[in-house]
Design an enzyme around this catalytic site. Sequence first.
Site, PDB file in Angstrom:
ATOM      1  CG  HIS A   1      13.169 128.248   7.848  1.00 46.58           C
ATOM      2  ND1 HIS A   1      11.970 128.867   7.584  1.00 46.58           N
ATOM      3  CD2 HIS A   1      13.065 127.783   9.121  1.00 46.58           C
ATOM      4  CE1 HIS A   1      11.189 128.795   8.643  1.00 46.58           C
ATOM      5  NE2 HIS A   1      11.822 128.121   9.596  1.00 46.58           N
TER       6      HIS A   1
ATOM      7  CG  ASP B   1      12.449 125.032  12.461  1.00 46.84           C
ATOM      8  OD1 ASP B   1      12.314 126.109  11.843  1.00 46.84           O
ATOM      9  OD2 ASP B   1      11.490 124.362  12.888  1.00 46.84           O
TER      10      ASP B   1
ATOM     11  CG  HIS C   1       9.027 124.875   8.149  1.00 47.32           C
ATOM     12  ND1 HIS C   1      10.146 124.155   8.541  1.00 47.32           N
ATOM     13  CD2 HIS C   1       8.935 125.924   8.994  1.00 47.32           C
ATOM     14  CE1 HIS C   1      10.696 124.752   9.588  1.00 47.32           C
ATOM     15  NE2 HIS C   1       9.994 125.835   9.880  1.00 47.32           N
TER      16      HIS C   1
ATOM     17  NE  ARG D   1       9.576 126.877  16.413  1.00 43.39           N
ATOM     18  CZ  ARG D   1      10.895 126.936  16.521  1.00 43.39           C
ATOM     19  NH1 ARG D   1      11.456 127.081  17.688  1.00 43.39           N
ATOM     20  NH2 ARG D   1      11.651 126.833  15.454  1.00 43.39           N
TER      21      ARG D   1
HETATM   22 FE   LIG Z   1      10.697 127.373  11.231  1.00 41.49          FE
END
Ligand SMILES: [Fe+2]
Length: 284
Positions: free
Chosen positions: A101, A103, A260, A275
């Site tokens: 996908h 993000d 990714h 993150r």
């Molecule tokens: Fe992701």
Amino acid sequence: MSEMIMVTPLSLALGAEISNVDLSQTLNSQTWQTIKKAFDDYSVLIFKDQHITVEDQKRFAEYFGDLFIHDHLLPLTLEGHPECMLLHNDDKTPPGLNHWHTDNSGWKNPPLGTMLYAKITPRIGGDTLFSSMYKAYDALSKPMQDFIKPLKAVHDVKKAFGAEYGNLKKSLKKYRIDCDSHFHGYESMLHPMVRTHPETKKLALYISEPYITGIEGLSLAESKMLLTFLYNHIQTQEFIYRHRWQTNDLVIWDNRCTQHYATADYFPFERLMHRMNICGEVPA
Ligand SMILES: [Fe+2]
């Protein structure tokens, strides 16, 4: 005298290691310009052996743009830092996210980049794979490029956080995040299937399987046929760099031209990432 910043490509498709940079310090303009150029050239940057605080990570992320706050993920963020999400799995919380996908493509302005700082890494497993969407687009035949270039795909947040991807929904439920009620009013977004990168001006395939429900103007069967082909196509080995994490790695990737895949193979080992997302523009 400190050594010169170095950019070392990690595959022919994408990815480069940046060395001789200490991210606990502010960057001088020449260093930032080198990093910025490498980000445009290689789409995924790896900084190894960084000893940084959450403030340092925020300061570095902000060189790329404003930080994106995910309203629906606030219970998963570091206290006092709503921009910093904790991705944490261990012997009680097995990893479950394993889909190619880009993000947050179900949002109007999906984040331009995502940055992970590895606090704890598993002894084995937990690699992240990155695929170049420039390469994926360039490798298509001209008639196929011409066919998909004007098309728009329908991206729906409710699909990615719904029953089909039950693991994600279930893991968020543990943090008292009810995806159904949170995303109830969210409308689906139409994004071009081929986007022009605003910095490099190169064309990149822009699809994201967890979010896409169909292609505007095509029948369901036609959408499915084309998307199945493209979802397989982006997994071509020649487009991919696979990152094997070590503790204190910092990685930033460009969501506008990459996809990714987080390998969910490290249970029962522990993995903790900090993150951050950087705000992006409407795909065009
Ligand atoms: Fe992701």
